[in-house]
Design a protein around this motif. Structure first.
Motif, PDB file in Angstrom:
ATOM      1  N   GLN A   1     -17.146 -13.545  -8.105  1.00  0.00           N
ATOM      2  CA  GLN A   1     -17.966 -13.126  -7.854  1.00  0.00           C
ATOM      3  C   GLN A   1     -19.191 -11.177  -7.919  1.00  0.00           C
ATOM      4  O   GLN A   1     -19.956 -11.444  -8.020  1.00  0.00           O
ATOM      5  CB  GLN A   1     -18.340 -13.707  -6.142  1.00  0.00           C
ATOM      6  CG  GLN A   1     -18.633 -15.095  -5.574  1.00  0.00           C
ATOM      7  CD  GLN A   1     -19.018 -15.524  -6.364  1.00  0.00           C
ATOM      8  OE1 GLN A   1     -20.288 -15.069  -6.723  1.00  0.00           O
ATOM      9  NE2 GLN A   1     -19.874 -16.511  -5.254  1.00  0.00           N
ATOM     10  N   PHE A   2     -17.904 -10.564  -7.563  1.00  0.00           N
ATOM     11  CA  PHE A   2     -18.715  -9.509  -7.361  1.00  0.00           C
ATOM     12  C   PHE A   2     -17.888  -7.738  -8.986  1.00  0.00           C
ATOM     13  O   PHE A   2     -18.984  -7.039  -8.556  1.00  0.00           O
ATOM     14  CB  PHE A   2     -17.780  -8.710  -6.155  1.00  0.00           C
ATOM     15  CG  PHE A   2     -18.198  -9.627  -4.719  1.00  0.00           C
ATOM     16  CD1 PHE A   2     -19.410  -8.969  -4.358  1.00  0.00           C
ATOM     17  CD2 PHE A   2     -17.661 -10.058  -3.614  1.00  0.00           C
ATOM     18  CE1 PHE A   2     -19.673  -9.479  -3.958  1.00  0.00           C
ATOM     19  CE2 PHE A   2     -18.221 -10.450  -2.751  1.00  0.00           C
ATOM     20  CZ  PHE A   2     -19.328 -10.937  -2.244  1.00  0.00           C
TER      21      PHE A   2
ATOM     22  N   VAL B   1      -9.140  -7.169  -7.372  1.00  0.00           N
ATOM     23  CA  VAL B   1      -8.461  -7.420  -6.268  1.00  0.00           C
ATOM     24  C   VAL B   1      -7.663  -8.198  -6.193  1.00  0.00           C
ATOM     25  O   VAL B   1      -6.787  -8.165  -5.678  1.00  0.00           O
ATOM     26  CB  VAL B   1     -10.227  -8.496  -5.485  1.00  0.00           C
ATOM     27  CG1 VAL B   1      -9.134  -8.856  -4.383  1.00  0.00           C
ATOM     28  CG2 VAL B   1     -11.570  -7.735  -5.554  1.00  0.00           C
TER      29      VAL B   1
ATOM     30  N   ALA C   1      -8.556 -14.233  -3.680  1.00  0.00           N
ATOM     31  CA  ALA C   1      -9.183 -12.606  -4.347  1.00  0.00           C
ATOM     32  C   ALA C   1      -9.346 -13.197  -5.752  1.00  0.00           C
ATOM     33  O   ALA C   1     -10.486 -12.735  -6.750  1.00  0.00           O
ATOM     34  CB  ALA C   1      -7.674 -12.447  -5.446  1.00  0.00           C
TER      35      ALA C   1
ATOM     36  N   ILE D   1     -13.308 -13.235  -5.083  1.00  0.00           N
ATOM     37  CA  ILE D   1     -13.656 -11.990  -5.222  1.00  0.00           C
ATOM     38  C   ILE D   1     -14.462 -11.993  -5.696  1.00  0.00           C
ATOM     39  O   ILE D   1     -15.494 -11.155  -6.652  1.00  0.00           O
ATOM     40  CB  ILE D   1     -13.075 -11.497  -4.454  1.00  0.00           C
ATOM     41  CG1 ILE D   1     -12.941 -12.158  -2.357  1.00  0.00           C
ATOM     42  CG2 ILE D   1     -13.557 -10.076  -3.922  1.00  0.00           C
ATOM     43  CD1 ILE D   1     -11.885 -11.661  -1.691  1.00  0.00           C
ATOM     44  N   ASP D   2     -13.216 -11.319  -6.830  1.00  0.00           N
ATOM     45  CA  ASP D   2     -13.558 -10.373  -8.160  1.00  0.00           C
ATOM     46  C   ASP D   2     -14.349 -11.709  -9.373  1.00  0.00           C
ATOM     47  O   ASP D   2     -14.746 -10.790  -9.839  1.00  0.00           O
ATOM     48  CB  ASP D   2     -11.627 -10.981  -9.263  1.00  0.00           C
ATOM     49  CG  ASP D   2     -10.167  -9.833  -8.787  1.00  0.00           C
ATOM     50  OD1 ASP D   2     -10.812  -8.877  -8.159  1.00  0.00           O
ATOM     51  OD2 ASP D   2      -9.631 -10.265  -8.929  1.00  0.00           O
TER      52      ASP D   2
END
Length: 179
Positions: free
Chosen positions: A46-47, A70, A40, A43-44
């Motif tokens: 990267q996005f 996330v 998570a 993901i946080d």
């Protein structure tokens, strides 16, 4: 108990605070939480990360911020299953499940003492906080900090202890129960 069995068991006993949980059940689920928090976080990063640059005459500053949506969702999803399995793990060692909350309860108690202590100091010393740094207050603050540091280590120690042999007041030993 395998890794997947532990995860399946913990999510199937989402709000089950009774009974006992063996060490593999707790620690495999803990590993699952760590892995998903890392995923998570990636993901946080990267996005959902915003990078801003500020430049002065002599230097350049780069700041990265993220609201971490996330990781927040993952934390909400695993909060109650993790609390429930820690509660059952404490039962497995023969202790009340409340001991899993010991560090949190001690932190809340220390904050209450600190807030009320500062409030009382303001009342008795004309509104200054100088009493906070006196010897009498340090006699309270130093042991409190020691207890706040030691209590999570104590809970960690209890979570690593082997199962109490035989049945106890919380149920049968998970190793002795046939599936």
């Amino acid at each position: 108990m395998t890794f997947s069995d532990a995860i399946r068991t913990c999510f199937s006993k989402f709000f089950t605070f009774s009974g006992r949980a063996a060490r593999p059940e707790y620690w495999f689920f803990f590993l699952f939480i760590v892995i998903w928090n890392i995923i998570a976080g990636i993901i946080d990063w990267q996005f959902f990360t915003q990078v801003s640059t500020s430049q002065t005459d002599s230097s350049t500053s780069v700041t990265a911020t993220s609201s971490q949506p996330v990781q927040s969702i993952v934390g909400l999803i695993v909060f109650f299953p993790h609390l429930a399995v820690a509660w059952r793990r404490m039962h497995d060692t023969g202790r009340s499940g409340l001991f899993a909350l010991l560090p949190i309860l001690l932190i809340l108690g220390a904050l209450a003492v600190l807030i009320f202590g500062i409030g009382l100091a303001n009342q008795f010393h004309g509104g200054t906080l100088d009493i906070l740094f006196t010897r009498a207050t340090l006699l309270i603050v130093i042991p409190t900090l020691i207890v706040l540091f030691v209590s999570p280590l104590l809970v960690l120690w209890w979570l690593t202890r082997p199962s109490q042999p035989g049945p106890n007041k919380y149920g049968p030993n998970p190793y002795e129960v046939l599936p």
